[in-house]
Design an enzyme around this catalytic site. Structure first.
Site, short mmCIF file in Angstrom:
data_model
loop_
_atom_site.label_atom_id
_atom_site.label_comp_id
_atom_site.label_asym_id
_atom_site.label_seq_id
_atom_site.Cartn_x
_atom_site.Cartn_y
_atom_site.Cartn_z
N LEU A 21 0.81 -1.21 0.00
CA LEU A 21 0.00 0.00 0.00
C LEU A 21 0.85 1.26 0.00
O LEU A 21 0.42 2.29 -0.51
CB LEU A 21 -0.94 0.01 1.21
N GLY A 22 2.03 1.22 0.60
CA GLY A 22 2.87 2.41 0.63
C GLY A 22 4.02 2.26 1.59
O GLY A 22 4.20 1.23 2.24
N ALA A 23 4.78 3.34 1.72
CA ALA A 23 5.93 3.35 2.62
C ALA A 23 6.18 4.78 3.06
O ALA A 23 5.88 5.73 2.33
CB ALA A 23 7.16 2.78 1.92
N GLY A 25 8.58 7.14 6.40
CA GLY A 25 9.78 7.19 7.22
C GLY A 25 9.77 6.21 8.37
O GLY A 25 10.83 5.82 8.87
N VAL A 29 3.68 -0.35 4.47
CA VAL A 29 2.32 -0.85 4.72
C VAL A 29 1.94 -1.80 3.59
O VAL A 29 2.06 -1.46 2.41
CB VAL A 29 1.31 0.30 4.84
N LYS A 42 1.09 -2.66 8.95
CA LYS A 42 2.13 -1.64 9.05
C LYS A 42 3.35 -2.31 9.66
O LYS A 42 3.32 -2.76 10.81
CB LYS A 42 1.68 -0.48 9.93
N ASP A 136 -1.05 12.03 12.07
CA ASP A 136 -0.73 12.01 10.64
C ASP A 136 -2.00 12.17 9.80
O ASP A 136 -2.27 11.37 8.91
CB ASP A 136 -0.01 10.71 10.30
#
Length: 142
Positions: A21-23, A25, A29, A42, A136
């Protein structure tokens, strides 16, 4: 959801990873599958996962998430805080983020925007009343 990249793990705890799904710092995920259940997993970067102070802070954040279930958030499913493998599994929401929705379809209509804003603010107030601070908030996380 994107395909797993070379070097991505295939398993995290009891979860078979099926997509990315993403990354950021702090973590990468993934979408994980356990039986028929899907979850957003995560996975904390190893440098942070090996830091006991970070793991303790992350554990407190997860415990706070466990204390609040809502139809308006990705609820807690599972977690692990062992050194080297620190992760959190939450509900997987299959759909575009607010950022993606606006990029694809343009600005949100007034009625939809008012409903979204009201739900977001109500949910943040509920979390705040339980002592939980979301750190966030951004369109890609909504």
């Amino acid at each position: 959801m994107d395909r797993l990249e070379p070097g991505d793990p295939k398993l995290i705890g009891p979860w078979s990873l099926v997509g990315r799904l993403g990354a950021g710092g702090m973590a990468r995920v993934f979408v994980g599958k356990r039986g028929t259940q899907l979850a957003a997993i995560k996975v904390i970067h190893s440098g942070l996962a090996n830091d006991e102070n970070f793991r303790n802070r992350f554990r407190r954040e997860v415990e706070a998430l466990q204390s609040h279930q809502s139809p308006n958030i990705a609820n807690y499913i599972d977690s692990n805080f062992d050194e080297g493998e620190c992760w959190l599994a939450t509900d997987y929401v299959d759909g575009p983020s607010l950022k993606e929705e606006v990029e694809i379809n343009g600005p949100i209509e007034d009625n939809d925007w008012n409903r979204l804003a009201s739900t977001l603010l109500t949910t943040l107030a509920e979390l705040n009343n339980k002592g939980i601070l979301h750190r966030d908030i951004k369109p890609s996380n909504i």
